[in-house]
Design an enzyme around this catalytic site. Sequence first.
Site, PDB file in Angstrom:
ATOM      1  N   TRP A  30      23.761 -17.272  46.895  1.00  0.00           N
ATOM      2  CA  TRP A  30      23.844 -16.420  45.544  1.00  0.00           C
ATOM      3  C   TRP A  30      23.902 -15.018  46.234  1.00  0.00           C
ATOM      4  O   TRP A  30      23.594 -14.773  47.206  1.00  0.00           O
ATOM      5  CB  TRP A  30      22.826 -16.921  44.516  1.00  0.00           C
ATOM      6  N   ASP A  89      24.945  -5.902  42.871  1.00  0.00           N
ATOM      7  CA  ASP A  89      24.963  -5.286  41.380  1.00  0.00           C
ATOM      8  C   ASP A  89      24.941  -6.294  40.346  1.00  0.00           C
ATOM      9  O   ASP A  89      24.537  -7.496  40.616  1.00  0.00           O
ATOM     10  CB  ASP A  89      26.412  -4.666  41.278  1.00  0.00           C
ATOM     11  N   GLU A 128      26.862  -9.238  40.559  1.00  0.00           N
ATOM     12  CA  GLU A 128      26.598 -10.125  41.314  1.00  0.00           C
ATOM     13  C   GLU A 128      27.433 -10.253  42.373  1.00  0.00           C
ATOM     14  O   GLU A 128      27.738 -11.427  42.886  1.00  0.00           O
ATOM     15  CB  GLU A 128      26.156 -11.536  40.756  1.00  0.00           C
TER      16      GLU A 128
HETATM   17  C1  NOJ Z   1      29.336 -15.519  38.964  1.00  0.00           C
HETATM   18  C2  NOJ Z   1      28.722 -14.052  38.663  1.00  0.00           C
HETATM   19  O1  NOJ Z   1      27.693 -14.311  37.839  1.00  0.00           O
HETATM   20  C3  NOJ Z   1      29.845 -13.369  37.929  1.00  0.00           C
HETATM   21  O2  NOJ Z   1      29.422 -12.096  37.605  1.00  0.00           O
HETATM   22  C4  NOJ Z   1      31.017 -13.174  39.176  1.00  0.00           C
HETATM   23  O3  NOJ Z   1      31.813 -12.052  38.507  1.00  0.00           O
HETATM   24  C5  NOJ Z   1      31.442 -14.231  39.480  1.00  0.00           C
HETATM   25  N1  NOJ Z   1      30.248 -15.121  40.131  1.00  0.00           N
HETATM   26  C6  NOJ Z   1      32.170 -14.169  40.971  1.00  0.00           C
HETATM   27  O4  NOJ Z   1      32.519 -15.370  41.565  1.00  0.00           O
HETATM   28  C1  NOJ Z   2      27.135 -13.039  34.977  1.00  0.00           C
HETATM   29  C2  NOJ Z   2      27.091 -11.755  35.045  1.00  0.00           C
HETATM   30  O1  NOJ Z   2      27.931 -11.026  35.779  1.00  0.00           O
HETATM   31  C3  NOJ Z   2      25.623 -11.212  35.238  1.00  0.00           C
HETATM   32  O2  NOJ Z   2      25.434 -10.031  35.012  1.00  0.00           O
HETATM   33  C4  NOJ Z   2      24.727 -12.102  34.424  1.00  0.00           C
HETATM   34  O3  NOJ Z   2      23.295 -11.881  34.796  1.00  0.00           O
HETATM   35  C5  NOJ Z   2      25.009 -13.709  34.501  1.00  0.00           C
HETATM   36  N1  NOJ Z   2      26.393 -13.751  34.267  1.00  0.00           N
HETATM   37  C6  NOJ Z   2      24.181 -14.265  33.510  1.00  0.00           C
HETATM   38  O4  NOJ Z   2      24.532 -13.897  32.158  1.00  0.00           O
END
Ligand code: NOJ
Ligand code: NOJ
Length: 533
Positions: A183, A245, A248
Amino acid sequence: MKLSNILIYTFAFSQCSSTILPQRIFQLSPSTTSYSHSLFDDLISYFYPSSTQQDDFEAWLVQEKIISFEGIFNNIGGLSKILDPTIVEKGVVIASPSTSYPNYFYQWIRDLAITIKTLLCHLNDMTQDEFEQQGQLLDVIESFIENNYQLQRLDNLSGTFADKSGLGEPKFNVDNTVFNESWGRPQRDGPGLRSSTIMYYLKLIDKFNAPIQSQILKNQKFIYFKVIRPDLMYIVQNWQKPGFDLWEEINSIHFFTSITQLKAIKDGIEFAAKYKDYELQDQLITAFQQLKLAIESQQQFGFTSSVISHIIECPNLYKIGHRSGLDAATLLGSIHSHDDYQSDSSMIPFDIDNPYVINTLVAMVNDMKFRYPINHNKIGLLGVGVGIGRYPEDIYDGVHTSEGNPWFISTATALELVYRLIHKYITLRQDIVITAANRGFFSQFISIDEEPNDGNAVVIEFNSVMYRTLMLQLALYADSFLSVIKTHVDGEGRMSEQFNKYTGYMQGAKELTWSYSAFWNAVRWRERTLQVM
Ligand code: NOJ
Ligand code: NOJ
């Protein structure tokens, strides 16, 4: 300018769905004489005409606020009528009930801190009597703190509790065990958001003179030393380091992370003093000064630049030309790092009225108006909200990567920001001072004859006719973001993560806890603001 003209323009503007909207509301003239409150009331009733359309809108809003609150409850163990209590324990906050495409059936520290804060705001608005009826909710909130006391101590792929590095772990399983797959980690916003939320809870408990109920947590002092303090230590040790960030994706220095860390440090200084934890207090004071400087300095973190009017979320990507720096994360950073006008606004930079912050909103709207086809009917209109996404270059579609879409969180944040802006001006009885720095925002609503530069500001006096009218225009602007949300929720009022930029239909994780939390917060600010207007 005759009042009747203002009324006509305002009325035309409030019919947001109709296509003819005024580009210029009125000419800025020096005649800013105050007028009586009853005239102002007339203006408001014109602004919110009791037409069926307006009544429907307000009725929808009342309903949707309830739905969003239930949506949050449904995703928290111990409050949910849907979740299986043998799978999701009390106080566990799931990001979404979606278990595949995408699987969001986890607890993210960021999401849970933000969501629990919403519940705390709800409690904060209660009377003493109402608060005293909230035993079950307080019990679940304390279970959330107990769970996090445990989660903090689990060694994980971000690190250990012993050296605090493990506190940067972004997500955990719903049974409070570690998530051991690859992750984007560490994410360094979690400890700040979580400790700020827990400190807010302790202040709330004091305000209502209530005890800590949990046998495990015992008392406030225990919560400070065992839960809040480790998070604060994490920030002291790590604020200079890159991390992933809130979205993620990027391992770097980020505005959202830094500004929410600064807020936690600020709150932490108060708590360290309260518990005579002078050693940490000294470290926090030093970290506060250094981090604040780094955030404000163009040379250090570089969140601002003299050649760009908005905040740059990730300066490293901006510098190599990979991103514009525009990002809803900066708006989220601003709102989640400022709770009050007494101390947060004066001590933490980039409050909602900061020109860089409001210019970010303007630039986001201007970009996304063109970027997302569902917004194209707003091209050519000024001062009208559109569906807002995370950032222009986004390609996450909610399941895979293809094309980015508008998000409920970002759109609700835009609306909250504008209501908070109005609330701050009126509550602090501030004149509106239009300079070259914030002209881009205000010129959406008024035409400014003079070209303001820093030495030559245009001042709209507090409570003048023009002032009040401008505040109403801003409220209309905020409501136009609300209309966007209204258009894209489903027939039951549910909110997923995103809405498709071509079709407008929802996609991504269903019933996203954070979508409901962001919406509920925004509506709360709307209510608070309309009360002072
Ligand atoms: C899952 C993350 O939670 C999301 O924020 C991100 O944009 C994608 N992965 C990118 O692969
Ligand atoms: C993806 C988002 O980008 C992230 O900010 C969030 O924490 C997770 N999803 C879970 O909602």
